[in-house]
Design a protein around this motif. Structure first.
Motif, PDB file in Angstrom:
ATOM      1  N   ASP A 193     -16.741   8.531  -6.345  1.00  0.00           N
ATOM      2  CA  ASP A 193     -16.899   9.966  -6.043  1.00  0.00           C
ATOM      3  C   ASP A 193     -15.927  10.448  -4.982  1.00  0.00           C
ATOM      4  O   ASP A 193     -15.393  11.549  -5.071  1.00  0.00           O
ATOM      5  CB  ASP A 193     -18.321  10.269  -5.547  1.00  0.00           C
ATOM      6  CG  ASP A 193     -19.337  10.117  -6.648  1.00  0.00           C
ATOM      7  OD1 ASP A 193     -18.922   9.871  -7.787  1.00  0.00           O
ATOM      8  OD2 ASP A 193     -20.538  10.238  -6.348  1.00  0.00           O
ATOM      9  N   TYR A 194     -15.750   9.637  -3.944  1.00  0.00           N
ATOM     10  CA  TYR A 194     -14.967  10.118  -2.809  1.00  0.00           C
ATOM     11  C   TYR A 194     -13.520   9.609  -2.815  1.00  0.00           C
ATOM     12  O   TYR A 194     -12.588  10.396  -2.779  1.00  0.00           O
ATOM     13  CB  TYR A 194     -15.660   9.732  -1.496  1.00  0.00           C
ATOM     14  CG  TYR A 194     -14.934  10.229  -0.265  1.00  0.00           C
ATOM     15  CD1 TYR A 194     -14.924  11.588   0.058  1.00  0.00           C
ATOM     16  CD2 TYR A 194     -14.223   9.350   0.552  1.00  0.00           C
ATOM     17  CE1 TYR A 194     -14.234  12.044   1.172  1.00  0.00           C
ATOM     18  CE2 TYR A 194     -13.534   9.810   1.666  1.00  0.00           C
ATOM     19  CZ  TYR A 194     -13.551  11.158   1.977  1.00  0.00           C
ATOM     20  OH  TYR A 194     -12.856  11.622   3.076  1.00  0.00           O
ATOM     21  N   TYR A 195     -13.350   8.288  -2.864  1.00  0.00           N
ATOM     22  CA  TYR A 195     -11.999   7.737  -2.687  1.00  0.00           C
ATOM     23  C   TYR A 195     -11.118   7.928  -3.926  1.00  0.00           C
ATOM     24  O   TYR A 195      -9.999   8.421  -3.834  1.00  0.00           O
ATOM     25  CB  TYR A 195     -12.076   6.246  -2.315  1.00  0.00           C
ATOM     26  CG  TYR A 195     -12.737   6.039  -0.974  1.00  0.00           C
ATOM     27  CD1 TYR A 195     -12.092   6.405   0.207  1.00  0.00           C
ATOM     28  CD2 TYR A 195     -14.013   5.509  -0.866  1.00  0.00           C
ATOM     29  CE1 TYR A 195     -12.700   6.247   1.447  1.00  0.00           C
ATOM     30  CE2 TYR A 195     -14.634   5.347   0.370  1.00  0.00           C
ATOM     31  CZ  TYR A 195     -13.970   5.715   1.512  1.00  0.00           C
ATOM     32  OH  TYR A 195     -14.567   5.577   2.731  1.00  0.00           O
ATOM     33  N   GLU A 196     -11.665   7.519  -5.075  1.00  0.00           N
ATOM     34  CA  GLU A 196     -10.830   7.455  -6.270  1.00  0.00           C
ATOM     35  C   GLU A 196     -10.225   8.786  -6.732  1.00  0.00           C
ATOM     36  O   GLU A 196      -9.027   8.843  -7.032  1.00  0.00           O
ATOM     37  CB  GLU A 196     -11.643   6.835  -7.391  1.00  0.00           C
ATOM     38  CG  GLU A 196     -10.865   5.825  -8.155  1.00  0.00           C
ATOM     39  CD  GLU A 196     -11.736   5.171  -9.199  1.00  0.00           C
ATOM     40  OE1 GLU A 196     -11.680   3.946  -9.267  1.00  0.00           O
ATOM     41  OE2 GLU A 196     -12.475   5.867  -9.926  1.00  0.00           O
ATOM     42  N   PRO A 197     -11.027   9.877  -6.785  1.00  0.00           N
ATOM     43  CA  PRO A 197     -10.433  11.120  -7.308  1.00  0.00           C
ATOM     44  C   PRO A 197      -9.173  11.536  -6.549  1.00  0.00           C
ATOM     45  O   PRO A 197      -8.194  11.988  -7.146  1.00  0.00           O
ATOM     46  CB  PRO A 197     -11.552  12.154  -7.117  1.00  0.00           C
ATOM     47  CG  PRO A 197     -12.802  11.364  -7.120  1.00  0.00           C
ATOM     48  CD  PRO A 197     -12.453  10.056  -6.470  1.00  0.00           C
ATOM     49  N   TYR A 198      -9.189  11.344  -5.223  1.00  0.00           N
ATOM     50  CA  TYR A 198      -8.016  11.761  -4.457  1.00  0.00           C
ATOM     51  C   TYR A 198      -6.844  10.787  -4.666  1.00  0.00           C
ATOM     52  O   TYR A 198      -5.692  11.207  -4.779  1.00  0.00           O
ATOM     53  CB  TYR A 198      -8.364  11.870  -2.965  1.00  0.00           C
ATOM     54  CG  TYR A 198      -7.209  12.418  -2.151  1.00  0.00           C
ATOM     55  CD1 TYR A 198      -6.752  13.717  -2.342  1.00  0.00           C
ATOM     56  CD2 TYR A 198      -6.549  11.623  -1.217  1.00  0.00           C
ATOM     57  CE1 TYR A 198      -5.680  14.213  -1.617  1.00  0.00           C
ATOM     58  CE2 TYR A 198      -5.478  12.113  -0.483  1.00  0.00           C
ATOM     59  CZ  TYR A 198      -5.050  13.409  -0.687  1.00  0.00           C
ATOM     60  OH  TYR A 198      -3.982  13.898   0.026  1.00  0.00           O
ATOM     61  N   LEU A 199      -7.151   9.498  -4.765  1.00  0.00           N
ATOM     62  CA  LEU A 199      -6.078   8.523  -5.005  1.00  0.00           C
ATOM     63  C   LEU A 199      -5.433   8.777  -6.372  1.00  0.00           C
ATOM     64  O   LEU A 199      -4.217   8.636  -6.537  1.00  0.00           O
ATOM     65  CB  LEU A 199      -6.630   7.089  -4.934  1.00  0.00           C
ATOM     66  CG  LEU A 199      -7.062   6.625  -3.535  1.00  0.00           C
ATOM     67  CD1 LEU A 199      -7.764   5.269  -3.600  1.00  0.00           C
ATOM     68  CD2 LEU A 199      -5.860   6.542  -2.592  1.00  0.00           C
ATOM     69  N   ILE A 200      -6.239   9.187  -7.336  1.00  0.00           N
ATOM     70  CA  ILE A 200      -5.706   9.510  -8.666  1.00  0.00           C
ATOM     71  C   ILE A 200      -4.881  10.793  -8.589  1.00  0.00           C
ATOM     72  O   ILE A 200      -3.770  10.875  -9.105  1.00  0.00           O
ATOM     73  CB  ILE A 200      -6.851   9.648  -9.700  1.00  0.00           C
ATOM     74  CG1 ILE A 200      -7.499   8.281  -9.930  1.00  0.00           C
ATOM     75  CG2 ILE A 200      -6.339  10.227 -11.025  1.00  0.00           C
ATOM     76  CD1 ILE A 200      -8.761   8.302 -10.776  1.00  0.00           C
ATOM     77  N   GLN A 201      -5.433  11.785  -7.890  1.00  0.00           N
ATOM     78  CA  GLN A 201      -4.733  13.071  -7.728  1.00  0.00           C
ATOM     79  C   GLN A 201      -3.355  12.876  -7.080  1.00  0.00           C
ATOM     80  O   GLN A 201      -2.382  13.509  -7.449  1.00  0.00           O
ATOM     81  CB  GLN A 201      -5.615  13.982  -6.852  1.00  0.00           C
ATOM     82  CG  GLN A 201      -4.896  15.129  -6.155  1.00  0.00           C
ATOM     83  CD  GLN A 201      -4.878  16.371  -7.025  1.00  0.00           C
ATOM     84  OE1 GLN A 201      -5.464  16.388  -8.108  1.00  0.00           O
ATOM     85  NE2 GLN A 201      -4.205  17.405  -6.572  1.00  0.00           N
ATOM     86  N   CYS A 202      -3.280  11.938  -6.129  1.00  0.00           N
ATOM     87  CA  CYS A 202      -2.004  11.660  -5.446  1.00  0.00           C
ATOM     88  C   CYS A 202      -1.090  10.788  -6.303  1.00  0.00           C
ATOM     89  O   CYS A 202       0.037  10.504  -5.899  1.00  0.00           O
ATOM     90  CB  CYS A 202      -2.237  10.917  -4.134  1.00  0.00           C
ATOM     91  SG  CYS A 202      -3.001  11.892  -2.871  1.00  0.00           S
ATOM     92  N   GLY A 203      -1.583  10.308  -7.436  1.00  0.00           N
ATOM     93  CA  GLY A 203      -0.761   9.441  -8.294  1.00  0.00           C
ATOM     94  C   GLY A 203      -0.603   8.045  -7.724  1.00  0.00           C
ATOM     95  O   GLY A 203       0.393   7.368  -7.968  1.00  0.00           O
ATOM     96  N   LEU A 204      -1.595   7.588  -6.941  1.00  0.00           N
ATOM     97  CA  LEU A 204      -1.488   6.262  -6.330  1.00  0.00           C
ATOM     98  C   LEU A 204      -2.207   5.195  -7.162  1.00  0.00           C
ATOM     99  O   LEU A 204      -1.859   4.026  -7.107  1.00  0.00           O
ATOM    100  CB  LEU A 204      -2.060   6.283  -4.907  1.00  0.00           C
ATOM    101  CG  LEU A 204      -1.358   7.258  -3.954  1.00  0.00           C
ATOM    102  CD1 LEU A 204      -2.072   7.309  -2.618  1.00  0.00           C
ATOM    103  CD2 LEU A 204       0.099   6.858  -3.741  1.00  0.00           C
TER     104      LEU A 204
END
Ligand code: ADP
Length: 341
Positions: A298-309
């Motif tokens: 919920d918290y970590y993954e969506p942003y890491l995906i959004q950043c293309g990491l």
């Protein structure tokens, strides 16, 4: 009948949530999410002019993007009561029945984390949403029987971070579905400046932008960073949040230029060091960094995906070259993500 602990008069969470002053109260104060806001504004106006309850509203998006806030705003703009609970707090059908039996005409009833509803409660909600009726159990044991009682028309606002886990019969009962996206840096900078004004602290323009770029696209994070920078500014400088205060403050909080926190970097490093760059399943990954699968997803993954990491594949998560570059681990990798040179 009613279990008070399942009805929250307002959101109860970390310190930033307790300062309810920061929560926008009207649609005009709600910055960003232009599409969602424009649509909602029309539906609210239409419901008001027809003097009817608004259609049920389903909000999808990662935590901290403003789903609860928008539900509250909807109630205020409609001029109706607001009730809030979250699915995990609804243990038995009588918990839901207790809330619905006290609902007033046209109210907005917000259920957070709606993907976690128990099946028996979900069944009860279907009838309430569609027929505005409630299954009420009279008597006990063998003598118990169910009667249907009418309830006032209301608007259910369901919020979820995991739309994929919501059953299709439930989704199909929502007339309006809106998806939140991460906020842009400009939007977050505006939110930070608005919050700074309310908190009565001076923030330089470039400091606001730097905080915005480190807020992982999320207003809740932006407000949290602002508060911490206010502390640093108070102790280390004259109370003004300058770019210098933010640069050194972010460093002390271990937040990097992309807004990644220590756990984000641990996730990336764990995939690289322990699983050859991936693919690795969510559960294995969560255990290896000592976090729950829920906070990972919920918290970590969506942003890491959004950043293309990282990328999500059917076989699990894999890190991208961009992640390696960001972590200073550049190199050439084979198809199995093993470092060649
Ligand atoms: P969610 O329910 O999606 O987890 P919240 O509605 O609780 O998120 O929002 C978290 C915090 O972020 C709120 O307390 C509010 O102060 C702030 N916030 C959220 N969205 C906005 C926005 N569009 N404009 C200004 N502040 C916002």
């Amino acid at each position: 009948m009613i279990n008070d602990s399942v009805v929250r008069s307002d959101f109860q969470a970390g310190d930033e949530e307790n300062d309810l002053n920061l929560r926008p109260k009207l649609l005009d104060e709600f910055l960003g999410q232009t599409k969602v806001k424009e649509n909602l504004s029309v539906f609210i106006q239409a419901a008001r002019s027809r003097k009817e309850s608004m259609d049920h509203l389903f909000l999808i998006g990662p935590p901290g993007l403003g789903k609860t806030t928008l539900a509250q705003i909807t109630a205020r703009e409609l001029g109706v009561d607001f009730k809030v609970t979250s699915a995990p707090a609804l243990d038995k059908p009588k918990d839901l029945a207790g809330i619905l039996s006290t609902i007033t005409e046209g109210s907005v009833f917000f259920i957070d984390e709606i993907h976690r509803l128990k099946p028996a409660i979900e069944e009860m909600l279907y009838i309430a949403m569609e027929d505005y009726e409630l299954d009420w159990i009279i008597g006990q044991g063998a003598a118990a029987r169910t009667v249907r009682i009418p309830i006032p028309k209301f608007t259910l606002v369901g919020a979820t971070t995991k739309a994929g886990m919501v059953s299709s019969p439930l989704i199909s009962r929502f007339g309006i579905v809106q998806r939140f996206s991460f906020y842009t840096e400009e939007e977050l900078a505006s939110i930070i400046k608005r919050s700074a004004k309310i908190l009565n602290v001076n923030v330089d323009e470039d400091a606001a932008l730097l905080m915005a770029s480190s807020s992982r696209g999320t207003p809740r994070v932006a407000n949290r960073i602002l508060r911490r920078m206010r502390d640093f500014a108070q102790v280390y400088s004259n109370g003004v949040i300058t770019k210098q205060v933010v640069t050194s403050g972010l460093d002390k909080l271990e937040i990097d230029t992309l807004g990644l926190e220590r756990y984000d970097r641990e996730i990336l490093l764990s995939i690289i060091n322990n699983y050859g760059g991936g693919p690795v399943g969510a559960e294995t990954l969560a255990i290896s960094i000592g976090e729950s699968v829920d906070s990972l997803e919920d918290y970590y993954e969506p942003y890491l995906i959004q950043c293309g990491l990282i990328q999500r594949t059917p076989r699990g998560r894999i890190v991208t070259d961009k992640a390696r570059t960001h972590l200073g681990l550049e190199g050439i990798y084979d198809a199995n993500q093993r470092l060649l040179f």
